[in-house]
Design an enzyme around this catalytic site. Structure first.
Site, PDB file in Angstrom:
ATOM      1  N   ASP A  56       0.863  -1.184   0.000  1.00 56.22           N
ATOM      2  CA  ASP A  56       0.000   0.000   0.000  1.00 56.22           C
ATOM      3  C   ASP A  56       0.894   1.226   0.000  1.00 56.22           C
ATOM      4  O   ASP A  56       2.123   1.139   0.117  1.00 56.22           O
ATOM      5  CB  ASP A  56      -0.955   0.012   1.201  1.00 56.22           C
ATOM      6  CG  ASP A  56      -0.232  -0.128   2.526  1.00 56.22           C
ATOM      7  OD1 ASP A  56       0.713   0.645   2.766  1.00 56.22           O
ATOM      8  OD2 ASP A  56      -0.599  -1.010   3.313  1.00 56.22           O
TER       9      ASP A  56
ATOM     10  N   LYS B 164      -4.543  -0.245  -2.694  1.00 53.14           N
ATOM     11  CA  LYS B 164      -5.324  -1.019  -1.725  1.00 53.14           C
ATOM     12  C   LYS B 164      -6.296  -0.121  -0.989  1.00 53.14           C
ATOM     13  O   LYS B 164      -5.977   1.010  -0.648  1.00 53.14           O
ATOM     14  CB  LYS B 164      -4.386  -1.707  -0.718  1.00 53.14           C
ATOM     15  CG  LYS B 164      -5.093  -2.585   0.302  1.00 53.14           C
ATOM     16  CD  LYS B 164      -4.102  -3.253   1.237  1.00 53.14           C
ATOM     17  CE  LYS B 164      -3.531  -2.300   2.252  1.00 53.14           C
ATOM     18  NZ  LYS B 164      -2.677  -2.979   3.261  1.00 53.14           N
TER      19      LYS B 164
ATOM     20  N   ARG C 114      -9.298  -0.296   2.350  1.00 54.57           N
ATOM     21  CA  ARG C 114      -9.802  -1.070   3.494  1.00 54.57           C
ATOM     22  C   ARG C 114     -11.241  -0.659   3.779  1.00 54.57           C
ATOM     23  O   ARG C 114     -11.476   0.331   4.477  1.00 54.57           O
ATOM     24  CB  ARG C 114      -8.937  -0.847   4.733  1.00 54.57           C
ATOM     25  CG  ARG C 114      -7.634  -1.617   4.718  1.00 54.57           C
ATOM     26  CD  ARG C 114      -7.018  -1.709   6.101  1.00 54.57           C
ATOM     27  NE  ARG C 114      -5.797  -2.476   6.094  1.00 54.57           N
ATOM     28  CZ  ARG C 114      -5.735  -3.805   6.207  1.00 54.57           C
ATOM     29  NH1 ARG C 114      -6.867  -4.488   6.297  1.00 54.57           N
ATOM     30  NH2 ARG C 114      -4.587  -4.425   6.207  1.00 54.57           N
TER      31      ARG C 114
END
Length: 330
Positions: free
Chosen positions: A183, A206, A208
């Site tokens: 990331d 990335k 989340r």
């Protein structure tokens, strides 16, 4: 008459192990050429932790090796390990140790270093304050999740890194290497890793959407036909790492490896790693592996690095010289 009284003073180094990672502590002791000090540690039937040093530690520099992790072999969990470290420190302070140094290569609660939502604790700061409150004089740790965690302490923190030993493990692997940052937050660490390896650099995009859930959108950089090494500080459930490996493989990488300092390996980590495209996953021994690890996992010992650091702390030498002053990776 004189205003002071001078006596000869011989410094003593004493090394003790908690129950979180006694194998690592024993290897550190071997590297230092000392025996682990005798200590009684047990858990009462009501789950309270007990500690007693079995010989005098008065006036000694006492180093307590205790990562804040679980150890199924000794029957303690991560919270037990933290509390056991605290009672060891309190016992050492009460027994008139000259200095008490917590050697905690895996710093527990390190990912809880900020408020991600309202009304959350900053648990990493709470742990730092608690260690200081019980009397720790110094902390020796490895690859903190964020280097700024050192700012939670008002005492010296020696922040070591496994970057060099992990990079050296891959030396001679291939001529066409690319290091992949999982990331954006790991780019600086991976850049230094790539520079040491003489490799290119790629980054994973990335997101989340929830805690312990990650989505890999794309690979930024050229990995096609190359040997890719994904480098991170922690492998926890390995779900993110597995997704990263699959994304890199889909992008055309010829071979895929992974490296990380701390093998937390909780939940379905072993299943995820066994199903991943990684040829090898290289970690250190800051945390002991629980039984059932896949055969693709290689463990590199951080004991020589920690032993060297302990010796330098004891003799008041420069600890930063271990890395030429370049241990601030992120």
């Amino acid at each position: 008459m004189t205003a002071s009284l001078q006596r000869g003073y011989d410094k003593r180094l004493m090394l003790f192990s908690g129950r979180a990672n006694p194998v690592l502590a024993q290897e550190i002791a071997h590297q230092l050429g000392v025996d682990l000090g005798p200590i009684t540690l047990k858990t009462f039937s009501n789950d309270e932790v007990y500690c007693r040093f079995d010989e005098s530690i008065r006036g000694a520099d006492v180093f307590l090796v205790q990562p804040m992790c679980a150890n199924p072999e000794t029957g303690i969990n991560a919270n037990d390990a933290l509390l056991e470290l605290l009672v060891m420190v309190d016992a050492a302070v009460g027994a008139s140790a000259h200095r008490v140094i917590a050697v905690t290569p895996w710093y527990g609660y390190s990912r809880q270093d900020k408020k991600s939502a309202p009304r959350e604790p900053i648990s990493a700061r709470m742990v730092a304050r608690t260690l200081e409150a019980v009397g720790v004089d110094r902390v020796l740790t490895m690859d903190l999740h964020a280097g700024q965690l050192q700012g939670f302490f008002g005492i010296p923190v020696d922040h070591m890194t496994a970057l060099m030993m992990l990079a050296d493990h891959f030396a001679g692997l291939d001529d066409d290497l690319v290091v992949v940052a999982p990331d954006a937050g790991r780019v600086k660490l991976n850049k230094q890793f790539a520079t040491r390896m003489g490799a290119g650099l790629a980054i994973l995009d990335k997101e989340r959407p929830a805690q312990q859930v990650a989505e890999i959108n794309q690979v930024i950089g050229d990995v096609r036909g190359k040997t890719a090494i994904i480098v991170d500080d922690i492998i926890d459930t390995a779900g993110t790492l597995r997704a990263a490996g699959e994304a890199v493989a889909r992008a055309g990488a010829r071979r895929v490896f992974a490296a990380a300092t701390h093998p937390v390996f909780s939940g379905r980590a072993y299943d995820n790693l066994a199903a991943s495209p990684f040829e090898r996953i290289v970690v250190t021994d800051t945390i002991p592996l629980r039984p059932g690890a896949p055969p693709t996992i290689d463990v590199v010992s951080c004991a020589p690095l920690l032993a060297d650091s302990i010796h330098r702390i004891f003799t008041d030498d420069s600890v930063s010289e271990v890395f030429g002053g370049k241990n601030h990776l992120f």
